[in-house]
Scaffold this motif. Structure first.
Motif, short mmCIF file in Angstrom:
data_model
loop_
_atom_site.label_atom_id
_atom_site.label_comp_id
_atom_site.label_asym_id
_atom_site.label_seq_id
_atom_site.Cartn_x
_atom_site.Cartn_y
_atom_site.Cartn_z
N ASP A 85 1.39 6.83 9.19
CA ASP A 85 0.07 6.23 9.38
C ASP A 85 -0.39 5.67 8.03
N THR A 88 7.43 11.72 4.10
CA THR A 88 7.15 10.35 4.54
C THR A 88 5.82 10.34 5.26
N GLY A 89 5.35 9.12 5.57
CA GLY A 89 4.11 8.96 6.32
C GLY A 89 4.24 7.85 7.33
N PHE A 136 -3.58 9.63 1.51
CA PHE A 136 -3.44 11.02 1.91
C PHE A 136 -3.21 11.88 0.68
N GLY A 171 -1.42 14.34 7.46
CA GLY A 171 -1.10 12.92 7.49
C GLY A 171 0.29 12.60 6.99
N LEU A 172 0.99 13.56 6.44
CA LEU A 172 2.34 13.35 5.94
C LEU A 172 3.28 14.33 6.63
N GLU A 173 4.55 13.99 6.62
CA GLU A 173 5.54 14.84 7.28
C GLU A 173 6.69 15.13 6.35
N VAL A 222 -0.28 5.08 1.62
CA VAL A 222 0.69 4.59 2.60
C VAL A 222 0.19 3.25 3.10
#
Length: 307
Positions: free
Chosen positions: A85, A82-83, A89, A59-61, A112
């Protein structure tokens, strides 16, 4: 007493060391909005034989990461995350290897949140219709190629079945329009230029040579000489000679007979005449063409006028 104090200090130091974690994960915030960035820092209390595997996230990048820094006998590595959605998370526990021993970091929670939009302050616009993209060459290239192919086929068809046929008819009609004698001489010249017997094609040479003579007889005397055998052609000419309808001599008829016999021997008996004999037959053919003509019938009135 000193011995007891020593044990107390040793116990306190052991407890302090045990409480200090070998690996640690920290984040600079626990709440972000969609698209905002935050920092994850992983610290390792060792600088030798340390392996930090690739971080796994759900869910995170990861946007970026820094090189591993050494600070006070510790390794520090920072990540920008960052996220996109909304929701909560977890950054799961990360496995770090120190001197071939695995250590786990703590799991961290990130919230988020979406961005609230005040619809009362947002200007509304009418829904626009779907706009068409401008046409490009690629949109019509297939049709253009098909059109060119069709034009090429039609042009080839017109040339092959109309223009070429017409040109062929014009050439044939012009060629046949020549007098029989001139046509025969023209064909003899064309035969000489082929150099057939010089290239060991004696059979083809005699076939064309006799065909030229037969064609001349057929046109000049108006008899089917091309369809008759050698004996039948000679018999017809002898009959014409006896009936005094052709202007020729016995010598010419004998030369024609010898030419046809020689040609039959070459074509059917595989005879191989010498070069001087072939040249003599060529001259005889031209002599025959020049001395075998239908006799001109002059009316009595014309004879009187001539007298």
């Amino acid at each position: 007493m000193k011995k007891q104090l020593r044990y107390i200090f040793l116990f306190i130091s052991v407890i302090g060391f045990a409480q200090k974690p070998m690996v640690r994960a920290e984040i600079d915030t626990t709440n972000i909005r969609i698209g905002e960035q935050f920092q994850l820092k992983i610290s390792v209390a060792e600088i030798e034989n340390v392996i930090i595997p690739k971080i796994s996230l759900i869910g995170l990048e990861i946007i970026d990461s820094t090189r591993t820094d050494t600070l006070k006998n510790s390794l520090i590595r920072r990540y920008i995350l960052t996220g996109f959605d909304s929701g909560a998370f977890y950054i799961p526990q990360q496995q770090i290897f120190v001197k071939n021993q695995a250590f786990l970091t703590d799991s961290l929670l990130i919230n988020v949140a979406t961005i609230r939009i005040d619809t009362t302050k947002v200007k509304k616009f009418p829904i626009k219709t779907i706009q068409k993209e401008p046409y490009t060459f690629d949109d019509f290239s297939l049709y253009l190629y098909l059109l060119l192919a069709i034009l090429a086929i039609v042009g080839f068809w017109i040339y092959w079945f109309v223009i070429r046929k017409r040109e062929s008819e014009i050439e044939i009609s012009t060629y046949k329009a020549l007098p029989p004698y001139e046509e025969a001489l023209l064909k003899l010249t064309a035969l000489d230029e082929k150099l057939l017997w010089q290239n060991n094609k004696t059979k083809e040479y005699y076939s064309e040579l006799t065909e030229i003579v037969r064609g001349y007889i057929e046109r000049e005397l108006k008899v089917p000489a091309l369809e008759k055998t050698t004996d039948e052609v000679l018999e017809m000419i002898n009959i014409f000679k006896k009936s005094d309808t052709v202007d020729t001599s016995k010598e010419t008829i004998e030369l024609l007979k010898d030419l046809f016999r020689e040609a039959d021997l070459v074509k059917f008996a595989k005879s191989k005449p010498l070069a001087i004999e072939i040249e003599d037959d060529r001259r005889d053919a031209e002599y025959i063409i020049g001395n075998l003509k239908p006799k001109t019938i002059i009316k009595e009135e014309e004879e009187d006028e001539l007298e």
